[in-house]
Write a protein that holds these residues in place. Structure first.
Motif, PDB file in Angstrom:
ATOM      1  N   ARG A   1       2.806  -4.263   4.173  1.00 60.61           N
ATOM      2  CA  ARG A   1       2.129  -4.472   5.449  1.00 60.61           C
ATOM      3  C   ARG A   1       1.703  -5.924   5.576  1.00 60.61           C
ATOM      4  NH1 ARG A   1      -2.823  -2.004   5.281  1.00 60.61           N
ATOM      5  NH2 ARG A   1      -3.065  -2.334   7.522  1.00 60.61           N
TER       6      ARG A   1
ATOM      7  N   ASP B   1       4.495   0.655   0.607  1.00 65.06           N
ATOM      8  CA  ASP B   1       4.879   0.087   1.899  1.00 65.06           C
ATOM      9  C   ASP B   1       4.301  -1.321   2.003  1.00 65.06           C
ATOM     10  OD1 ASP B   1       6.248   2.355   2.873  1.00 65.06           O
ATOM     11  OD2 ASP B   1       4.350   3.277   3.512  1.00 65.06           O
TER      12      ASP B   1
ATOM     13  N   ASN C   1      -8.295  -6.137   7.121  1.00 64.44           N
ATOM     14  CA  ASN C   1      -7.215  -5.163   7.273  1.00 64.44           C
ATOM     15  C   ASN C   1      -6.771  -4.558   5.951  1.00 64.44           C
ATOM     16  OD1 ASN C   1      -7.017  -5.551  10.089  1.00 64.44           O
ATOM     17  ND2 ASN C   1      -5.769  -7.380   9.799  1.00 64.44           N
TER      18      ASN C   1
ATOM     19  N   SER D   1      -4.610  -1.374  -2.863  1.00 58.48           N
ATOM     20  CA  SER D   1      -3.306  -1.989  -2.618  1.00 58.48           C
ATOM     21  C   SER D   1      -3.193  -3.262  -3.440  1.00 58.48           C
ATOM     22  CB  SER D   1      -3.150  -2.337  -1.132  1.00 58.48           C
ATOM     23  OG  SER D   1      -4.083  -3.357  -0.770  1.00 58.48           O
TER      24      SER D   1
ATOM     25  N   SER E   1      -6.616  -2.422   2.470  1.00 59.15           N
ATOM     26  CA  SER E   1      -6.972  -1.046   2.117  1.00 59.15           C
ATOM     27  C   SER E   1      -7.894  -1.029   0.902  1.00 59.15           C
ATOM     28  CB  SER E   1      -5.706  -0.236   1.795  1.00 59.15           C
ATOM     29  OG  SER E   1      -4.826  -0.237   2.902  1.00 59.15           O
TER      30      SER E   1
ATOM     31  N   TYR F   1       0.851  -1.184   0.000  1.00 63.62           N
ATOM     32  CA  TYR F   1       0.000   0.000   0.000  1.00 63.62           C
ATOM     33  C   TYR F   1       0.889   1.236   0.000  1.00 63.62           C
ATOM     34  CZ  TYR F   1      -3.288   3.554   1.697  1.00 63.62           C
ATOM     35  OH  TYR F   1      -4.042   4.697   1.831  1.00 63.62           O
TER      36      TYR F   1
ATOM     37  N   ASP G   1       0.519  -5.655  14.630  1.00 64.14           N
ATOM     38  CA  ASP G   1       0.650  -4.207  14.486  1.00 64.14           C
ATOM     39  C   ASP G   1       0.412  -3.836  13.020  1.00 64.14           C
ATOM     40  OD1 ASP G   1       1.261  -1.558  14.477  1.00 64.14           O
ATOM     41  OD2 ASP G   1       3.378  -1.781  15.069  1.00 64.14           O
ATOM     42  N   GLN G   2      -0.785  -3.335  12.727  1.00 61.68           N
ATOM     43  CA  GLN G   2      -1.130  -3.021  11.346  1.00 61.68           C
ATOM     44  C   GLN G   2      -0.450  -1.751  10.822  1.00 61.68           C
ATOM     45  OE1 GLN G   2      -2.976  -4.721   8.850  1.00 61.68           O
ATOM     46  NE2 GLN G   2      -2.393  -6.296  10.324  1.00 61.68           N
ATOM     47  N   SER G   3       0.197  -1.019  11.722  1.00 63.15           N
ATOM     48  CA  SER G   3       0.912   0.188  11.268  1.00 63.15           C
ATOM     49  C   SER G   3       2.365  -0.119  10.902  1.00 63.15           C
ATOM     50  CB  SER G   3       0.879   1.263  12.354  1.00 63.15           C
ATOM     51  OG  SER G   3       1.556   0.811  13.521  1.00 63.15           O
ATOM     52  N   ALA G   4       2.817  -1.338  11.212  1.00 66.23           N
ATOM     53  CA  ALA G   4       4.222  -1.699  10.963  1.00 66.23           C
ATOM     54  C   ALA G   4       4.489  -1.833   9.462  1.00 66.23           C
ATOM     55  CB  ALA G   4       4.553  -3.009  11.676  1.00 66.23           C
ATOM     56  N   LYS G   5       5.619  -1.290   9.029  1.00 60.10           N
ATOM     57  CA  LYS G   5       6.056  -1.411   7.632  1.00 60.10           C
ATOM     58  C   LYS G   5       7.200  -2.413   7.581  1.00 60.10           C
ATOM     59  CE  LYS G   5       4.807   3.418   6.861  1.00 60.10           C
ATOM     60  NZ  LYS G   5       5.304   4.781   6.589  1.00 60.10           N
TER      61      LYS G   5
ATOM     62  N   GLN H   1      -6.088  11.761  -0.736  1.00 60.34           N
ATOM     63  CA  GLN H   1      -5.475  10.467  -0.446  1.00 60.34           C
ATOM     64  C   GLN H   1      -5.705   9.467  -1.576  1.00 60.34           C
ATOM     65  OE1 GLN H   1      -3.423   9.774   1.858  1.00 60.34           O
ATOM     66  NE2 GLN H   1      -3.258   7.550   1.659  1.00 60.34           N
TER      67      GLN H   1
END
Length: 405
Positions: free
Chosen positions: A154, A152, A201, A216, A203, A149, A160-164, A261
């Motif tokens: 994922r 990045d 989860n 994504s 996008s 996405y 941790d869904q914010s982790a790249k 966005q």
């Protein structure tokens, strides 16, 4: 249907969806004609006064608007999954303009059996094969699910869904994603449950072209290890990897109405798809000394699938309406080039990182401990890294156990 020859060239099939309600309400005209017998797709420019003859493309297999999901699976994916069960790597990916039915082809409607796509049908195929295997053959099946996405990576199954995550490469395993969670699965329902968690989860967003547009690229990977006794009396392990790829659609901003966005997402999507096109062109022109795999995360992860150690099939999806003439021609030209990519697939036999081999060693050590009444010390071999093997129970809860890879 054209006769299909066994080869390591990338197989390319085309699927044209039916007219959607929006196209019908705006009086769009059908510009795409599919001849399933001859394997051709013809596109006619219906602009008044154009006078252009139809452009015709020929592919391994083509599917018209009335095609059924089970037929698509049997003609597109079944052979690839069979090869993965033999120990080859396989990749199936859907490409096309946004809103042309890529996600429907790959996933479909999983709650309705006749509308299930390639991915859920492959789950049943894999475990159906395992159920019929002879008693001396053992299998271990693992899955992972990631998305790319905005360039990045994922982990769709990670805590941790914010982790790249980082894309790495090692001489012994090739390109891989560091810290990507893998899950051991025991049946098709396990796989389906894991995919449902991952999809929550993923996008997605709404554009003028598609109310549920994938924002994504998603890659669902199934790793199948098979251990059986060879003619030499020793246990031999084969490992096949099946990559099931749902690409985000190429799109034009003036048609999607993307801003903010959504526009940023579209820019990244188009950039990675452009790089994919450049990789395909470089592979087929025979003159390029450099293949630009590293120019995007997508092409880096698909490196083996395009020109490497993999049996690969590409499903190009297109819409039938005259409104999308330019995009349809672009997709078909893209797919037509991909037919000429040559891969070099081989069976992955006795790889060093096979988990079945490590599990067998631990079992043997336990047996020795019982015989000698000594102290079990486990495997003495230390590998370069440890990854987290996770299992999802029937309630969808994650359980962890550390396995060496």
């Amino acid at each position: 249907m054209p006769e299909e020859k066994e080869s390591d060239n990338v197989r390319v099939v085309v699927r044209c969806r039916p007219m959607n309600e929006k196209e019908k309400s705006t009086n769009c005209i059908q510009a795409v004609k599919v001849d399933e017998v001859r394997g051709t797709v013809s596109v006619t420019k219906l602009t008044p006064g154009s006078g252009e003859p139809p452009k015709t493309f020929t592919f391994d297999t083509v599917f018209g608007p009335e095609s059924k999901q089970v037929d698509v699976y049997n003609k597109v994916a079944r052979r690839i999954v069979d090869k993965v069960l033999e120990g080859y790597n396989g990749t199936i990916f859907a490409y096309g303009q946004t809103g042309t039915g890529k996600t429907f082809t790959m996933e479909g409607v999983r709650s309705v059996p006749e509308l299930r796509g390639i991915i859920p049908n492959s789950f049943a195929h894999i475990f159906g094969h395992i159920a019929k295997a002879e008693g001396g053959v053992r299998f271990l099946v693992r899955v992972s699910y990631l998305e790319i996405y905005n360039e990045d990576v994922r982990d769709l199954l990670g805590k941790d869904q914010s982790a790249k995550l980082e894309v790495k490469e090692r001489p012994d395993v090739g390109v891989y994603v560091k810290d990507l969670a893998t899950f051991v699965v025991n049946n098709a329902d396990d796989m389906d449950r894991i995919m449902t968690i991952g999809n929550k989860n993923r996008s997605v967003g709404s554009t003028n072209m598609n109310a549920n547009s994938s924002r994504s690229h998603a890659i669902f990977t199934v790793t199948i290890e098979c251990s059986e006794k060879g003619p030499d009396g020793e246990q031999h392990v084969r490992v096949g990897k099946l990559h099931l790829v749902d690409l985000a659609g190429s799109e034009r901003q003036q048609k999607t109405g993307a801003t903010g966005q959504r526009l940023k997402e579209a820019t990244k999507i188009n950039l990675s798809l452009s790089t994919l096109g450049n990789v395909i062109s470089a592979l087929v022109d025979g003159k390029s000394s450099h293949i630009p795999y590293r120019n995007s995360k997508l092409t880096r992860l698909l490196q083996d699938s395009l020109g490497g150690n993999s049996k690969t099939v590409m499903c190009a999806n297109c819409g039938p309406a005259d409104y999308n003439y330019d995009e349809t021609i672009s997709s078909l030209r893209y797919a037509n080039r991909a037919k000429n990519i040559k891969n070099k697939a081989k069976i992955n036999e006795d790889p060093k990182d096979a988990l079945l081999r490590q599990f067998q060693k631990e079992i043997d050590d336990l047996k020795k401990r019982l015989e000698n009444d000594g102290e079990y010390t486990g495997s003495e071999e230390e590998t370069e890294s440890e990854s987290e093997e996770e299992i999802i129970d029937e309630d969808g809860n994650k359980k962890n156990s550390q396995e060496k890879t």
